[in-house]
Scaffold this motif. Structure first.
Motif, short mmCIF file in Angstrom:
data_model
loop_
_atom_site.label_atom_id
_atom_site.label_comp_id
_atom_site.label_asym_id
_atom_site.label_seq_id
_atom_site.Cartn_x
_atom_site.Cartn_y
_atom_site.Cartn_z
N ASP A 81 -0.56 -22.73 -0.95
CA ASP A 81 0.79 -22.17 -0.94
C ASP A 81 1.50 -22.48 0.38
O ASP A 81 2.67 -22.88 0.42
CB ASP A 81 0.72 -20.66 -1.18
CG ASP A 81 2.09 -20.02 -1.31
OD1 ASP A 81 2.96 -20.63 -1.95
OD2 ASP A 81 2.28 -18.91 -0.78
N VAL A 82 0.76 -22.30 1.47
CA VAL A 82 1.33 -22.54 2.80
C VAL A 82 1.68 -24.01 3.00
O VAL A 82 2.72 -24.35 3.57
CB VAL A 82 0.36 -22.05 3.89
CG1 VAL A 82 0.69 -22.65 5.25
CG2 VAL A 82 0.41 -20.53 3.98
N ILE A 83 0.83 -24.89 2.53
CA ILE A 83 1.09 -26.32 2.68
C ILE A 83 2.39 -26.71 1.97
O ILE A 83 3.18 -27.51 2.47
CB ILE A 83 -0.11 -27.14 2.16
CG1 ILE A 83 -1.29 -26.99 3.13
CG2 ILE A 83 0.26 -28.61 2.00
CD1 ILE A 83 -2.59 -27.57 2.62
N ILE A 84 2.63 -26.11 0.81
CA ILE A 84 3.88 -26.37 0.07
C ILE A 84 5.09 -25.85 0.87
O ILE A 84 6.12 -26.51 0.96
CB ILE A 84 3.83 -25.72 -1.33
CG1 ILE A 84 2.79 -26.42 -2.20
CG2 ILE A 84 5.21 -25.75 -1.99
CD1 ILE A 84 2.48 -25.70 -3.49
N LYS A 85 4.94 -24.67 1.47
CA LYS A 85 6.05 -24.05 2.21
C LYS A 85 6.29 -24.69 3.57
O LYS A 85 7.37 -24.55 4.14
CB LYS A 85 5.79 -22.55 2.36
CG LYS A 85 5.86 -21.81 1.04
CD LYS A 85 5.57 -20.32 1.21
CE LYS A 85 5.70 -19.61 -0.13
NZ LYS A 85 5.36 -18.17 -0.03
N LYS A 86 5.26 -25.37 4.09
CA LYS A 86 5.36 -26.14 5.34
C LYS A 86 5.94 -25.32 6.50
O LYS A 86 7.03 -25.58 7.01
CB LYS A 86 6.24 -27.37 5.10
CG LYS A 86 6.19 -28.43 6.19
CD LYS A 86 5.02 -29.36 6.05
CE LYS A 86 5.07 -30.46 7.10
NZ LYS A 86 3.94 -31.38 7.04
N PRO A 87 5.21 -24.30 6.97
CA PRO A 87 5.65 -23.56 8.16
C PRO A 87 5.53 -24.44 9.40
O PRO A 87 4.96 -25.53 9.36
CB PRO A 87 4.67 -22.39 8.22
CG PRO A 87 3.42 -22.94 7.62
CD PRO A 87 3.87 -23.86 6.52
N SER A 88 6.06 -23.93 10.53
CA SER A 88 5.99 -24.69 11.78
C SER A 88 4.55 -24.81 12.26
O SER A 88 4.13 -25.83 12.81
CB SER A 88 6.84 -24.01 12.85
OG SER A 88 8.14 -23.75 12.39
#
Length: 323
Positions: A81-88
């Motif tokens: 999920d995080v990889i899709i959202k691409k946080p800093s």
């Protein structure tokens, strides 16, 4: 369902049970912060430290916490999920130091910088590690108990989760402390899985087997407070130590129920790991490792830890990394 908590930089306080509170802050870096569970008070403190650091530095933070404590499948799903959202950036505590290596490598492949906090991951590339030595905490906390006992008597160890590196290192520290006191007998060493209720149940069983237990070395505060509850229920007394320096432990030390707790600096770990991630993004100098010195919270010094976490603030960067 993935449990995700978003904290705005202008700042709503985190609650472990909350779902996403909305989009990230309009400006500033976006940090995805992974912890192992909602049940351990230590990680609640870590998250609050992280929130404070993000607020102070004008960033936003989203917490990823498995609904099922220490769930490998859930954390892997949250990584996707995080990889899709691409946080800093990502600040990461693996639920399992071996199993989550592949997950960290996926974050690496996505080009997202990662800071490892609290539990060292066996694999993956990290900007830095922030934490404390579990072995040293076990050693100094165990040594404190055994000195207080006068180097004599019988003790039990309440271990954490079998296979957990944190538990293994803390218990190794306890056992090395025991080597320094040859007149102290280790009566039993059993897992309580870092949970208060299981610590209580294990202690109840141990008391049935051993009519005299002089000391209890618990690998975390939750099991230590469970052991205290079991002792009180049986109208028996033992000196109890835990590790983590959580509020429940500080309260127990203050009340004279717990002898001491190894100070794991959870709030500081949350502060520094988040500050380090943001500094890396801003191309400011960061160390490759921040390991806080092992210490013990007891009746002589608990006051410094007896401040509500929501009233604390993260120290300045230069002061924070001194430890």
């Amino acid at each position: 369902m993935k449990l995700t908590t978003t904290i705005r930089a202008t700042a709503l306080s985190v609650t472990a049970a909350a779902l996403s509170l909305g989009a990230a802050a309009q400006s500033g870096e976006q940090i995805a912060f992974f912890t192992k569970n909602q049940t351990n008070p230590f990680f609640q403190v870590v998250r609050l430290g992280a929130d404070n650091a993000a607020k102070q530095m004008g960033a936003s933070i989203t917490h990823y916490i498995p609904n099922k404590p220490d769930s490998i499948p859930e954390q892997l799903s949250q990584i996707d999920d995080v990889i899709i959202k691409k946080p800093s950036a990502v600040v990461f505590t693996p639920v399992d130091y071996k199993a989550m290596g592949a997950g960290v490598q996926k974050i690496n492949a996505a080009g997202i910088p990662v800071v490892n906090v609290t539990d060292r991951s066996e694999a993956g590339k990290f900007v830095a590690f922030v934490g404390a030595s579990d072995y040293e905490l076990g050693l100094v906390t165990g040594r404190y108990l055994l000195k207080t006992l006068g180097g004599k008597g019988g003790v039990v160890i309440l271990e954490g989760v079998k296979g957990s590196l944190v538990s293994a290192d803390r218990v190794r520290g306890f056992n090395d402390a025991l080597k320094e006191f040859p007149q102290v007998k280790l009566l039993a060493s059993q897992p309580g899985n870092f949970q208060r209720l299981q610590g209580l149940q294990v202690m109840e069983n141990l008391m049935q087997t051993h009519p005299q237990i002089d000391g209890v070395m618990a690998a975390n505060d939750a099991m230590g407070t469970g052991a205290i509850e079991a002792l009180e229920g049986a109208n028996r007394k033992s000196l109890v130590v835990g590790i983590n320096g959580t509020k429940e432990a500080v309260d127990a030390v203050k009340a004279g129920k717990m002898l001491a707790s190894g100070d794991y600096n959870g709030y500081l770990q949350g502060c520094v790991s988040t500050m380090l991630a943001i500094r890396e993004l801003r191309k400011l100098p960061v160390p490759k490792e921040v390991v806080f010195k092992a210490g013990v919270i007891d009746k002589s010094n608990y006051q410094a830890s007896d401040v509500p976490v929501d009233k604390r603030s993260c120290p300045k960067w230069e002061d924070a990394i001194k430890g």
